[in-house]
Design an enzyme around this catalytic site. Structure first.
Site, mmCIF file in Angstrom:
data_model
loop_
_atom_site.group_PDB
_atom_site.id
_atom_site.type_symbol
_atom_site.label_atom_id
_atom_site.label_comp_id
_atom_site.label_asym_id
_atom_site.label_seq_id
_atom_site.Cartn_x
_atom_site.Cartn_y
_atom_site.Cartn_z
ATOM 1 N N ASN A 9 0.654 -1.409 -0.307
ATOM 2 C CA ASN A 9 0.031 0.294 0.219
ATOM 3 C C ASN A 9 0.981 1.071 -0.156
ATOM 4 O O ASN A 9 1.092 1.403 0.790
ATOM 5 C CB ASN A 9 -0.889 -0.301 1.014
ATOM 6 C CG ASN A 9 -1.780 1.285 1.566
ATOM 7 O OD1 ASN A 9 -1.525 1.918 0.286
ATOM 8 N ND2 ASN A 9 -2.275 1.527 2.420
ATOM 9 N N LYS A 11 0.435 4.536 -0.078
ATOM 10 C CA LYS A 11 -0.393 5.511 0.400
ATOM 11 C C LYS A 11 -0.040 6.556 -0.486
ATOM 12 O O LYS A 11 -0.220 6.157 -1.989
ATOM 13 C CB LYS A 11 0.151 5.873 1.374
ATOM 14 C CG LYS A 11 0.046 4.696 2.165
ATOM 15 C CD LYS A 11 -0.231 4.524 4.105
ATOM 16 C CE LYS A 11 -0.211 3.571 4.405
ATOM 17 N NZ LYS A 11 0.032 3.145 6.017
ATOM 18 N N HIS A 94 -9.661 1.921 4.604
ATOM 19 C CA HIS A 94 -8.041 1.893 5.453
ATOM 20 C C HIS A 94 -8.572 2.453 6.416
ATOM 21 O O HIS A 94 -9.260 3.888 6.458
ATOM 22 C CB HIS A 94 -7.279 2.607 4.232
ATOM 23 C CG HIS A 94 -5.888 2.149 4.351
ATOM 24 N ND1 HIS A 94 -5.315 3.093 6.020
ATOM 25 C CD2 HIS A 94 -4.993 0.740 4.775
ATOM 26 C CE1 HIS A 94 -4.218 2.664 5.938
ATOM 27 N NE2 HIS A 94 -3.645 1.660 5.689
ATOM 28 N N GLU A 96 -7.052 5.336 8.036
ATOM 29 C CA GLU A 96 -6.359 6.600 7.762
ATOM 30 C C GLU A 96 -7.722 7.025 6.704
ATOM 31 O O GLU A 96 -7.527 7.999 6.571
ATOM 32 C CB GLU A 96 -4.848 6.484 6.232
ATOM 33 C CG GLU A 96 -4.101 5.965 7.433
ATOM 34 C CD GLU A 96 -2.667 6.307 6.389
ATOM 35 O OE1 GLU A 96 -2.662 5.569 4.960
ATOM 36 O OE2 GLU A 96 -2.071 5.457 7.212
ATOM 37 N N GLU A 166 -5.783 -4.566 10.415
ATOM 38 C CA GLU A 166 -4.545 -3.369 10.742
ATOM 39 C C GLU A 166 -5.139 -2.482 11.732
ATOM 40 O O GLU A 166 -5.891 -2.216 12.084
ATOM 41 C CB GLU A 166 -4.004 -2.853 9.548
ATOM 42 C CG GLU A 166 -4.075 -3.412 8.369
ATOM 43 C CD GLU A 166 -3.640 -1.895 7.230
ATOM 44 O OE1 GLU A 166 -2.328 -2.454 6.496
ATOM 45 O OE2 GLU A 166 -4.361 -0.576 7.135
ATOM 46 N N GLY A 172 1.998 2.735 11.035
ATOM 47 C CA GLY A 172 3.358 3.280 10.846
ATOM 48 C C GLY A 172 4.230 3.691 11.762
ATOM 49 O O GLY A 172 4.973 4.471 12.142
ATOM 50 N N SER A 212 3.580 -1.953 9.874
ATOM 51 C CA SER A 212 5.089 -2.300 10.595
ATOM 52 C C SER A 212 5.484 -3.587 10.359
ATOM 53 O O SER A 212 6.576 -4.295 10.758
ATOM 54 C CB SER A 212 4.940 -2.211 11.589
ATOM 55 O OG SER A 212 4.885 -0.248 12.478
HETATM 56 P P1 13P Z 1 3.151 0.641 7.767
HETATM 57 O O1 13P Z 1 3.592 -0.512 6.855
HETATM 58 O O2 13P Z 1 3.947 1.718 7.060
HETATM 59 O O3 13P Z 1 2.797 0.262 8.812
HETATM 60 O O4 13P Z 1 1.029 0.877 7.197
HETATM 61 C C1 13P Z 1 0.619 -0.040 7.154
HETATM 62 C C2 13P Z 1 -0.207 0.330 6.389
HETATM 63 O O5 13P Z 1 -1.265 0.653 6.791
HETATM 64 C C3 13P Z 1 -0.713 -1.506 4.803
HETATM 65 O O6 13P Z 1 -1.966 -0.750 4.698
#
Ligand code: 13P
Length: 251
Positions: A9, A11, A94, A96, A166, A172, A212
């Protein structure tokens, strides 16, 4: 029995130019991949990424879609538009998007329906926040996200659906869930699915872990029986690192 799926992903990262550089490096590194690999990239990168992965087994995904067929939704992208680009997967819900863009279980539900109507495969994200976890609400939150997000879908729809667990506190932050913890929570998600689906279906749905995940912890996470893959954010932005994840930690 379930084919593992490792998905990137990106982002809001990578211009088309940067995507091309990444793919030139990645493609030869993962030609021997044993799992399914998908790259979920910004809308602007879909066409170029799709073109570059032609002839490989790499799948391409978007990170969002609007639930309406078409119309006055300035700035939005429809399932038809993604289908035209031959996109395979779409990340839905997601954290976010739930946190910054007002995504709810209801909009998640409608977006899954929009994907299924066009034969796009949704990767549906669920997960608890730190506050919810500390309040002992993890199972309750996951149960609600599954029940409401998948409300109204039939058994056969689940052929196309991937779930990503997640935990928001692990995204993150460099603080991944332990493999035991992720395994147990994903096991719980499958238990919830069993309430709504025949066993032959619930056992086939792939459930990824995200948060992560990197080349250092992927091997242990992927050794767990309930974890069917990963959804990788920051560690998916460098080709060499992502290739290692695809190989479960091996260079
Ligand atoms: P990270 O791997 O940066 O923690 O993000 C995970 C994520 O949100 C994947 O959709």
């Amino acid at each position: 029995m379930r084919t593992p799926i490792i998905a990137a992903n990106w982002k809001m990262n990578k211009t088309q130019k940067e995507a091309k550089v990444f793919l030139k490096e990645l493609i030869p590194l993962i030609s021997d991949a044993e799992c399914e690999v998908a790259l979920c990239v910004p809308f602007t990168g879909l066409a170029v990424v799709k073109r570059m992965v032609k002839g490989t087994k790499i799948k391409v995904g978007a990170q969002n879609v609007h639930f309406a067929e078409k119309g006055a939704y300035t700035g939005e992208i429809s399932a038809d538009m993604l289908k035209e680009l031959k996109v395979d997967y779409v990340i839905i819900g997601h954290s976010e998007r739930r946190q910054y863009f007002g995504e709810t279980d209801e909009s998640v539900n409608k977006k899954i329906a929009a994907c299924l109507a066009k034969k796009l495969r949704p990767i549906v994200c669920v997960g608890e926040t730190l506050e919810e976890r500390e309040g002992g609400l993890t199972e309750k939150v996951l149960e609600r996200q599954i029940r409401e997000g998948f409300r109204g879908f039939k058994s056969k729809d689940f052929d196309k659906i991937v779930i990503a667990y997640e935990p928001v506190w692990a995204i993150g932050t460099g603080k991944n869930a332990t493999s035991e913890d992720a395994n147990a929570t994903i096991g719980y998600i499958r238990q919830v699915l069993r309430k709504y689906l025949p066993k032959s279906i619930s056992e086939k749905v792939r459930i990824q872990y995200g948060g992560s995940m990197n080349s250092g912890n992927v091997k242990e996470l992927m050794s767990m029986p309930e974890i069917d893959g990963g959804l990788i954010g920051s560690a998916s932005l460098k080709a060499e690192e992502f290739a290692k994840i695809v190989h479960y930690g091996r260079a």
